[in-house]
Design a protein around this motif. Structure first.
Motif, PDB file in Angstrom:
ATOM      1  N   ILE A  98       0.863  -1.186   0.000  1.00  7.85           N
ATOM      2  CA  ILE A  98       0.000   0.000   0.000  1.00  7.85           C
ATOM      3  C   ILE A  98       0.898   1.234   0.000  1.00  7.85           C
ATOM      4  O   ILE A  98       1.661   1.451   0.945  1.00  7.85           O
ATOM      5  CB  ILE A  98      -0.895   0.022   1.253  1.00  7.85           C
ATOM      6  CG1 ILE A  98      -1.645  -1.301   1.405  1.00  7.85           C
ATOM      7  CG2 ILE A  98      -1.856   1.197   1.201  1.00  7.85           C
ATOM      8  CD1 ILE A  98      -2.159  -1.539   2.817  1.00  7.85           C
ATOM      9  N   LEU A  99       0.823   2.036  -1.033  1.00  8.64           N
ATOM     10  CA  LEU A  99       1.655   3.229  -1.116  1.00  8.64           C
ATOM     11  C   LEU A  99       0.960   4.406  -0.457  1.00  8.64           C
ATOM     12  O   LEU A  99      -0.154   4.768  -0.840  1.00  8.64           O
ATOM     13  CB  LEU A  99       1.963   3.572  -2.576  1.00  8.64           C
ATOM     14  CG  LEU A  99       2.843   4.821  -2.762  1.00  8.64           C
ATOM     15  CD1 LEU A  99       4.263   4.563  -2.267  1.00  8.64           C
ATOM     16  CD2 LEU A  99       2.861   5.257  -4.224  1.00  8.64           C
ATOM     17  N   GLY A 100       1.602   5.000   0.535  1.00 14.29           N
ATOM     18  CA  GLY A 100       1.122   6.249   1.108  1.00 14.29           C
ATOM     19  C   GLY A 100       1.683   7.397   0.298  1.00 14.29           C
ATOM     20  O   GLY A 100       2.857   7.739   0.434  1.00 14.29           O
ATOM     21  N   ALA A 101       0.888   7.989  -0.557  1.00 16.77           N
ATOM     22  CA  ALA A 101       1.368   8.982  -1.516  1.00 16.77           C
ATOM     23  C   ALA A 101       0.751  10.347  -1.262  1.00 16.77           C
ATOM     24  O   ALA A 101      -0.405  10.456  -0.849  1.00 16.77           O
ATOM     25  CB  ALA A 101       1.047   8.540  -2.947  1.00 16.77           C
ATOM     26  N   SER A 102       1.539  11.385  -1.541  1.00 16.02           N
ATOM     27  CA  SER A 102       0.981  12.734  -1.543  1.00 16.02           C
ATOM     28  C   SER A 102       0.160  12.925  -2.818  1.00 16.02           C
ATOM     29  O   SER A 102       0.244  12.126  -3.757  1.00 16.02           O
ATOM     30  CB  SER A 102       2.099  13.768  -1.488  1.00 16.02           C
ATOM     31  OG  SER A 102       2.754  13.851  -2.750  1.00 16.02           O
ATOM     32  N   GLN A 103      -0.603  13.990  -2.854  1.00 11.88           N
ATOM     33  CA  GLN A 103      -1.373  14.283  -4.070  1.00 11.88           C
ATOM     34  C   GLN A 103      -0.451  14.507  -5.262  1.00 11.88           C
ATOM     35  O   GLN A 103      -0.806  14.201  -6.403  1.00 11.88           O
ATOM     36  CB  GLN A 103      -2.253  15.508  -3.832  1.00 11.88           C
ATOM     37  CG  GLN A 103      -3.381  15.249  -2.844  1.00 11.88           C
ATOM     38  CD  GLN A 103      -4.165  16.500  -2.502  1.00 11.88           C
ATOM     39  OE1 GLN A 103      -3.849  17.594  -2.969  1.00 11.88           O
ATOM     40  NE2 GLN A 103      -5.193  16.345  -1.669  1.00 11.88           N
ATOM     41  N   GLY A 104       0.778  15.004  -4.988  1.00 13.55           N
ATOM     42  CA  GLY A 104       1.737  15.229  -6.069  1.00 13.55           C
ATOM     43  C   GLY A 104       2.301  13.949  -6.643  1.00 13.55           C
ATOM     44  O   GLY A 104       2.845  13.942  -7.748  1.00 13.55           O
ATOM     45  N   ASP A 105       2.170  12.842  -5.908  1.00 11.44           N
ATOM     46  CA  ASP A 105       2.703  11.561  -6.369  1.00 11.44           C
ATOM     47  C   ASP A 105       1.608  10.552  -6.694  1.00 11.44           C
ATOM     48  O   ASP A 105       1.895   9.372  -6.915  1.00 11.44           O
ATOM     49  CB  ASP A 105       3.612  10.964  -5.294  1.00 11.44           C
ATOM     50  CG  ASP A 105       4.964  11.664  -5.199  1.00 11.44           C
ATOM     51  OD1 ASP A 105       5.465  12.121  -6.239  1.00 11.44           O
ATOM     52  OD2 ASP A 105       5.508  11.768  -4.083  1.00 11.44           O
ATOM     53  N   ALA A 106       0.360  10.997  -6.736  1.00  8.26           N
ATOM     54  CA  ALA A 106      -0.759  10.069  -6.937  1.00  8.26           C
ATOM     55  C   ALA A 106      -0.713   9.374  -8.293  1.00  8.26           C
ATOM     56  O   ALA A 106      -1.266   8.280  -8.449  1.00  8.26           O
ATOM     57  CB  ALA A 106      -2.084  10.812  -6.778  1.00  8.26           C
ATOM     58  N   ALA A 107      -0.046   9.974  -9.271  1.00  8.85           N
ATOM     59  CA  ALA A 107       0.042   9.363 -10.604  1.00  8.85           C
ATOM     60  C   ALA A 107       1.455   8.895 -10.923  1.00  8.85           C
ATOM     61  O   ALA A 107       1.785   8.653 -12.076  1.00  8.85           O
ATOM     62  CB  ALA A 107      -0.425  10.359 -11.663  1.00  8.85           C
ATOM     63  N   SER A 108       2.294   8.741  -9.895  1.00  9.59           N
ATOM     64  CA  SER A 108       3.681   8.345 -10.097  1.00  9.59           C
ATOM     65  C   SER A 108       3.791   6.874 -10.449  1.00  9.59           C
ATOM     66  O   SER A 108       2.841   6.098 -10.298  1.00  9.59           O
ATOM     67  CB  SER A 108       4.491   8.629  -8.828  1.00  9.59           C
ATOM     68  OG  SER A 108       4.025   7.805  -7.763  1.00  9.59           O
ATOM     69  N   LEU A 109       4.971   6.462 -10.898  1.00  3.96           N
ATOM     70  CA  LEU A 109       5.201   5.053 -11.222  1.00  3.96           C
ATOM     71  C   LEU A 109       5.019   4.157  -9.995  1.00  3.96           C
ATOM     72  O   LEU A 109       4.392   3.091 -10.104  1.00  3.96           O
ATOM     73  CB  LEU A 109       6.602   4.882 -11.821  1.00  3.96           C
ATOM     74  CG  LEU A 109       6.956   3.483 -12.345  1.00  3.96           C
ATOM     75  CD1 LEU A 109       5.984   3.031 -13.427  1.00  3.96           C
ATOM     76  CD2 LEU A 109       8.391   3.455 -12.869  1.00  3.96           C
ATOM     77  N   ALA A 127      -2.929   5.095  -0.889  1.00  5.14           N
ATOM     78  CA  ALA A 127      -3.636   5.871   0.135  1.00  5.14           C
ATOM     79  C   ALA A 127      -3.036   7.262   0.175  1.00  5.14           C
ATOM     80  O   ALA A 127      -1.825   7.415   0.387  1.00  5.14           O
ATOM     81  CB  ALA A 127      -3.503   5.194   1.499  1.00  5.14           C
ATOM     82  N   LEU A 128      -3.852   8.278  -0.039  1.00  2.00           N
ATOM     83  CA  LEU A 128      -3.344   9.653  -0.027  1.00  2.00           C
ATOM     84  C   LEU A 128      -3.051  10.090   1.403  1.00  2.00           C
ATOM     85  O   LEU A 128      -3.835   9.846   2.316  1.00  2.00           O
ATOM     86  CB  LEU A 128      -4.348  10.599  -0.674  1.00  2.00           C
ATOM     87  CG  LEU A 128      -4.555  10.416  -2.185  1.00  2.00           C
ATOM     88  CD1 LEU A 128      -5.598  11.405  -2.702  1.00  2.00           C
ATOM     89  CD2 LEU A 128      -3.239  10.593  -2.946  1.00  2.00           C
ATOM     90  N   VAL A 129      -1.901  10.759   1.573  1.00  2.91           N
ATOM     91  CA  VAL A 129      -1.505  11.221   2.909  1.00  2.91           C
ATOM     92  C   VAL A 129      -1.518  12.741   3.031  1.00  2.91           C
ATOM     93  O   VAL A 129      -1.222  13.267   4.103  1.00  2.91           O
ATOM     94  CB  VAL A 129      -0.109  10.681   3.294  1.00  2.91           C
ATOM     95  CG1 VAL A 129      -0.132   9.172   3.410  1.00  2.91           C
ATOM     96  CG2 VAL A 129       0.959  11.131   2.301  1.00  2.91           C
ATOM     97  N   GLY A 130      -1.852  13.450   1.939  1.00  2.00           N
ATOM     98  CA  GLY A 130      -1.932  14.901   2.031  1.00  2.00           C
ATOM     99  C   GLY A 130      -1.508  15.591   0.753  1.00  2.00           C
ATOM    100  O   GLY A 130      -1.214  14.936  -0.262  1.00  2.00           O
ATOM    101  N   PRO A 131      -1.454  16.926   0.769  1.00  3.14           N
ATOM    102  CA  PRO A 131      -1.043  17.700  -0.404  1.00  3.14           C
ATOM    103  C   PRO A 131       0.410  17.433  -0.785  1.00  3.14           C
ATOM    104  O   PRO A 131       1.152  16.767  -0.048  1.00  3.14           O
ATOM    105  CB  PRO A 131      -1.237  19.154   0.046  1.00  3.14           C
ATOM    106  CG  PRO A 131      -2.151  19.086   1.225  1.00  3.14           C
ATOM    107  CD  PRO A 131      -1.858  17.787   1.893  1.00  3.14           C
ATOM    108  N   ALA A 132       0.832  17.985  -1.897  1.00  4.18           N
ATOM    109  CA  ALA A 132       2.176  17.721  -2.418  1.00  4.18           C
ATOM    110  C   ALA A 132       3.304  18.138  -1.490  1.00  4.18           C
ATOM    111  O   ALA A 132       4.261  17.372  -1.311  1.00  4.18           O
ATOM    112  CB  ALA A 132       2.336  18.384  -3.784  1.00  4.18           C
ATOM    113  N   PRO A 133       3.281  19.325  -0.876  1.00  5.01           N
ATOM    114  CA  PRO A 133       4.403  19.695  -0.008  1.00  5.01           C
ATOM    115  C   PRO A 133       4.631  18.657   1.090  1.00  5.01           C
ATOM    116  O   PRO A 133       3.687  18.220   1.748  1.00  5.01           O
ATOM    117  CB  PRO A 133       3.978  21.050   0.569  1.00  5.01           C
ATOM    118  CG  PRO A 133       3.039  21.609  -0.459  1.00  5.01           C
ATOM    119  CD  PRO A 133       2.297  20.423  -0.986  1.00  5.01           C
TER     120      PRO A 133
END
Length: 442
Positions: A29-40, A49-55
């Motif tokens: 399960i990847l805990g990703a920021s919104q900036g990494d939601a479409a990353s490899l 699972a989103l953990v917050g905004p990009a910063p």
């Protein structure tokens, strides 16, 4: 057993951990920021699972947000990767309080090694030599310490890492303004302004030892040399460390294991030393209580999957090998390919990677989360990937590195690849055993 693993990180290390977890039958399960939601890594993870905004301050560094996301994802365990919250004792405690396994050492080890002054004291108690120096709570105390050790000196952040809060001071008149800069940088980076003073060893080599422990037993997996650095951040790593006297190598390995045993250390860790290239004397610097960026070179020469060992020990297993089972073979070198411009003082180069052609073939490994069309956001570390080569001996590894770098192509952003080509061709590097001032003469 760990069945659902939450990966609280991004980039190549997130992808690296996910692959081993999936091989072991775990749900990654990847805990990703919104900036990494479409990353490899997000594409290849089993769940995101989103953990917050990009910063990062609002996502990867937000303890409460990461723990809440892991709970919502029904995770059994959290792997923190490196950087971000990987050595944060509060994060490890929050995971434990939530009933989630922290893939890393016990909280007591994190607390002891996360504070560099405490780490020095623990190292000395375990019999390890340390570089002369000490805490500098005020500019006046720093001046006293520096006069005691002699110039030049290094200023280091007590809670630091990655070269942040670290300054080299050549002369006494530079000390007061430099310590103010170091304290401000340490406060901004780590929320802790404390610094300490160490003697600067001009002919120093940065050599480290990989250790594994299960809380009772501890073993080492040999040395790595990480002396080629810019701003105290590593650029090139190799295993084993070349051109070390046998007595020095053995002393480093024994000291690292002694420290791990004194801490009842669990999981993967790296004990870092400064080796005086002129005398062969070595000094304990710190212990990184996590997986390291440069772990693949150790994997390449030992055949041990260090992330797998982390996960097994975190799940309650004892070490599956003893010291006699570790048999190193050949030589491995890793270079970090960063989105930075070496010709502009390593200025970051965020943007779109229009072309990413990574080398492949026997003895070549690439750990990267970047492909053609990938984005380098401005919010995070500039690491795009790591090129790792292996050879039967160091001569073969250096030759393979040069060939691999010549086939590597990164377009759309500036990268450190041209610098690495120069390094691979430099006679001093080819000979081996360079010190931390190598780049000054390149």
């Amino acid at each position: 057993m760990i069945r659902r693993l939450f990966i609280a990180n991004r980039g190549e290390i997130a992808l690296r951990v996910a692959r081993t977890a999936q091989r072991l039958g775990m749900t990654a399960i990847l805990g990703a920021s919104q900036g990494d939601a479409a990353s490899l890594p997000a594409m290849l993870a089993d769940e995101v699972a989103l953990v917050g905004p990009a910063p990062s301050a609002q996502s990867y560094l937000d303890v409460d947000a990461v723990i809440a996301a892991a709970i919502a994802a029904r995770a059994d365990a959290i792997h923190p990767g490196y950087g971000f919250l990987s050595e944060n004792a509060r994060f490890a405690k929050a995971a434990a309080d939530a009933g989630i396994i922290f893939v890393g050492p016990d909280i007591s080890s994190l607390e002891a090694m996360g504070d560099k002054l405490m780490a020095r004291a623990v190292g000395q108690a375990a019999g390890l030599p340390v570089v002369p120096g000490g805490e500098a709570a005020t500019p006046e105390e720093a001046l006293t310490r520096a006069r005691e050790t002699g110039f030049p000196v290094l200023l280091k952040a007590v809670a630091g890492g990655g070269g942040k809060g670290m300054k080299r001071v050549e002369r006494e008149e530079e000390l007061i303004p430099m310590i103010a800069m170091a304290m401000a940088e340490a406060q901004a980076s780590f929320g802790d302004p404390r610094v300490y003073v160490e003697r600067f060893i001009a002919s120093g080599r940065h050599v480290e030892v990989q250790v594994l422990g299960d809380g009772e037993a501890a073993i080492h997996l040999g040395t790595r040399d990480c002396s080629i650095q810019r701003r105290f951040q590593k650029l090139v790593e190799e295993a084993p460390a070349p051109m070390l006297p046998n007595a020095t190598r053995s002393g480093l390995e024994q000291a690292a294991v002694a420290l791990a045993k004194s801490l009842h250390y669990k999981g993967a860790g790296t004990v870092e030393f400064l080796v005086d290239a002129k005398t062969g004397d070595f000094y304990f610097l710190e212990m990184n209580a996590r997986i390291q960026v440069e772990h693949p070179v150790t994997e390449a020469i030992t055949g041990v999957d260090l992330v797998e060992q982390q996960l097994l020990v975190a799940g309650g297993a004892r070490l599956s090998m003893d010291q006699d089972a570790i048999r190193a073979r050949g030589h491995a070198i890793e270079v970090r390919i960063n989105a930075e411009d070496p010709e502009a003082d390593f200025r970051p180069s965020p943007g779109t990677v229009t072309r990413a052609a990574w080398p492949a073939g026997p003895g070549i490994r690439v750990d990267s989360h970047i492909a053609s069309g990938g984005m380098i956001p401005p919010y995070y570390d500039s690491l795009m990937g790591k090129l790792i080569v292996w050879g039967e001996d160091r001569h073969a590894a250096v030759a393979r590195l040069a060939c691999a770098l010549n086939t590597l192509s990164i377009e759309g952003v500036a990268s450190t690849a041209p610098l690495h080509r120069r390094i691979a061709a430099d006679p001093r590097f080819v000979a081996g055993g360079v010190d931390t001032r190598f780049l000054e003469g390149l």
